[in-house]
Design a protein around this motif. Structure first.
Motif, mmCIF file in Angstrom:
data_model
loop_
_atom_site.group_PDB
_atom_site.id
_atom_site.type_symbol
_atom_site.label_atom_id
_atom_site.label_comp_id
_atom_site.label_asym_id
_atom_site.label_seq_id
_atom_site.Cartn_x
_atom_site.Cartn_y
_atom_site.Cartn_z
ATOM 1 N N LYS A 166 -9.688 5.500 -2.392
ATOM 2 C CA LYS A 166 -10.114 5.651 -3.789
ATOM 3 C C LYS A 166 -11.627 5.577 -3.887
ATOM 4 O O LYS A 166 -12.256 6.386 -4.579
ATOM 5 C CB LYS A 166 -9.469 4.586 -4.668
ATOM 6 C CG LYS A 166 -8.055 4.911 -5.032
ATOM 7 C CD LYS A 166 -7.533 4.013 -6.125
ATOM 8 C CE LYS A 166 -6.082 4.342 -6.288
ATOM 9 N NZ LYS A 166 -5.646 4.470 -7.620
ATOM 10 N N ASP A 226 -0.553 15.947 1.209
ATOM 11 C CA ASP A 226 -0.884 15.656 -0.183
ATOM 12 C C ASP A 226 -1.733 14.388 -0.255
ATOM 13 O O ASP A 226 -1.238 13.288 0.017
ATOM 14 C CB ASP A 226 0.407 15.485 -0.995
ATOM 15 C CG ASP A 226 0.160 15.166 -2.455
ATOM 16 O OD1 ASP A 226 -1.006 15.171 -2.896
ATOM 17 O OD2 ASP A 226 1.149 14.904 -3.163
ATOM 18 N N PRO A 227 -3.012 14.506 -0.629
ATOM 19 C CA PRO A 227 -3.882 13.322 -0.647
ATOM 20 C C PRO A 227 -3.486 12.271 -1.684
ATOM 21 O O PRO A 227 -3.892 11.121 -1.581
ATOM 22 C CB PRO A 227 -5.271 13.895 -0.948
ATOM 23 C CG PRO A 227 -5.022 15.212 -1.586
ATOM 24 C CD PRO A 227 -3.709 15.711 -1.067
ATOM 25 N N ASP A 228 -2.704 12.667 -2.683
ATOM 26 C CA ASP A 228 -2.283 11.722 -3.724
ATOM 27 C C ASP A 228 -0.915 11.106 -3.459
ATOM 28 O O ASP A 228 -0.434 10.303 -4.247
ATOM 29 C CB ASP A 228 -2.275 12.424 -5.087
ATOM 30 C CG ASP A 228 -3.668 12.867 -5.498
ATOM 31 O OD1 ASP A 228 -4.631 12.132 -5.198
ATOM 32 O OD2 ASP A 228 -3.792 13.944 -6.098
ATOM 33 N N SER A 229 -0.293 11.461 -2.354
ATOM 34 C CA SER A 229 1.039 10.955 -2.035
ATOM 35 C C SER A 229 0.971 9.504 -1.550
ATOM 36 O O SER A 229 0.093 9.140 -0.767
ATOM 37 C CB SER A 229 1.681 11.823 -0.951
ATOM 38 O OG SER A 229 2.923 11.267 -0.573
ATOM 39 N N TYR A 230 1.928 8.726 -2.025
ATOM 40 C CA TYR A 230 2.035 7.341 -1.561
ATOM 41 C C TYR A 230 3.043 7.201 -0.425
ATOM 42 O O TYR A 230 3.271 6.098 0.063
ATOM 43 C CB TYR A 230 2.392 6.410 -2.727
ATOM 44 C CG TYR A 230 1.191 6.127 -3.593
ATOM 45 C CD1 TYR A 230 0.295 5.126 -3.243
ATOM 46 C CD2 TYR A 230 0.937 6.875 -4.734
ATOM 47 C CE1 TYR A 230 -0.823 4.866 -4.017
ATOM 48 C CE2 TYR A 230 -0.184 6.627 -5.517
ATOM 49 C CZ TYR A 230 -1.060 5.625 -5.156
ATOM 50 O OH TYR A 230 -2.173 5.379 -5.911
ATOM 51 N N LYS A 237 -0.823 9.991 6.973
ATOM 52 C CA LYS A 237 -1.653 10.767 6.046
ATOM 53 C C LYS A 237 -2.027 12.117 6.649
ATOM 54 O O LYS A 237 -2.217 13.085 5.918
ATOM 55 C CB LYS A 237 -2.907 9.988 5.643
ATOM 56 C CG LYS A 237 -2.627 8.945 4.570
ATOM 57 C CD LYS A 237 -3.860 8.243 4.099
ATOM 58 C CE LYS A 237 -4.618 8.954 3.033
ATOM 59 N NZ LYS A 237 -3.896 9.352 1.838
ATOM 60 N N ARG A 278 -13.141 8.729 -2.487
ATOM 61 C CA ARG A 278 -12.999 9.842 -3.425
ATOM 62 C C ARG A 278 -14.002 9.719 -4.566
ATOM 63 O O ARG A 278 -14.599 10.705 -4.988
ATOM 64 C CB ARG A 278 -11.562 9.878 -3.964
ATOM 65 C CG ARG A 278 -11.162 11.231 -4.465
ATOM 66 C CD ARG A 278 -9.707 11.327 -4.870
ATOM 67 N NE ARG A 278 -8.838 11.075 -3.729
ATOM 68 C CZ ARG A 278 -7.678 10.443 -3.804
ATOM 69 N NH1 ARG A 278 -7.234 9.989 -4.950
ATOM 70 N NH2 ARG A 278 -6.949 10.261 -2.747
#
Length: 122
Positions: free
Chosen positions: A115, A57-61, A52, A118
């Motif tokens: 999640k 990119d914080p939304d990347s899996y 990470k 956030r």
């Protein structure tokens, strides 16, 4: 984070390949499966946190997928090495399954953590 993840990887590798007659015996049924799941839970969590930091990119899996696959590959490799290069250990498909359970729990736990983190900022 890289050095912590790498250190844990070395610890797991050592503990999984050391001769089992050098480890104190504990007679709890399926304890080794719980240990495998724990090892890979921590392993996967640490590598997710490292990746990470590399993938901004914080939304990347991608960190989750890479870490999960790395954990599974690492676990399978260890099982093969146990069967080929140790005399007191053997390959065990249930160990691989326990590794995958631990890795899966790590992925879901870290996803939930980020999640919730956030959501708490909103």
């Amino acid at each position: 984070m890289f050095w912590i993840a790498l250190l844990w990887t070395g610890v797991v590798l050592f503990l999984c390949l050391v001769q089992s007659d050098k480890i104190p015996a504990v007679n709890i049924e399926n304890l080794d499966k719980v240990v495998h799941a724990f090892f890979h839970f921590v392993f996967t969590s640490l590598w997710i946190l490292f990746f990470k930091t590399q993938i901004k990119d914080p939304d990347s899996y991608k960190p989750y997928i890479i870490s999960f696959l790395f954990s599974v590959l690492f676990g399978v490799t260890i099982e093969i090495l146990q069967g080929q290069y140790t005399t007191t250990r053997k390959e065990d498909a249930l160990d691989v399954l326990a590794n995958m359970v631990g890795a899966s729990l790590a992925v879901f736990s870290v996803i939930l953590y980020f999640k919730n983190r956030r959501l708490s900022k909103i």
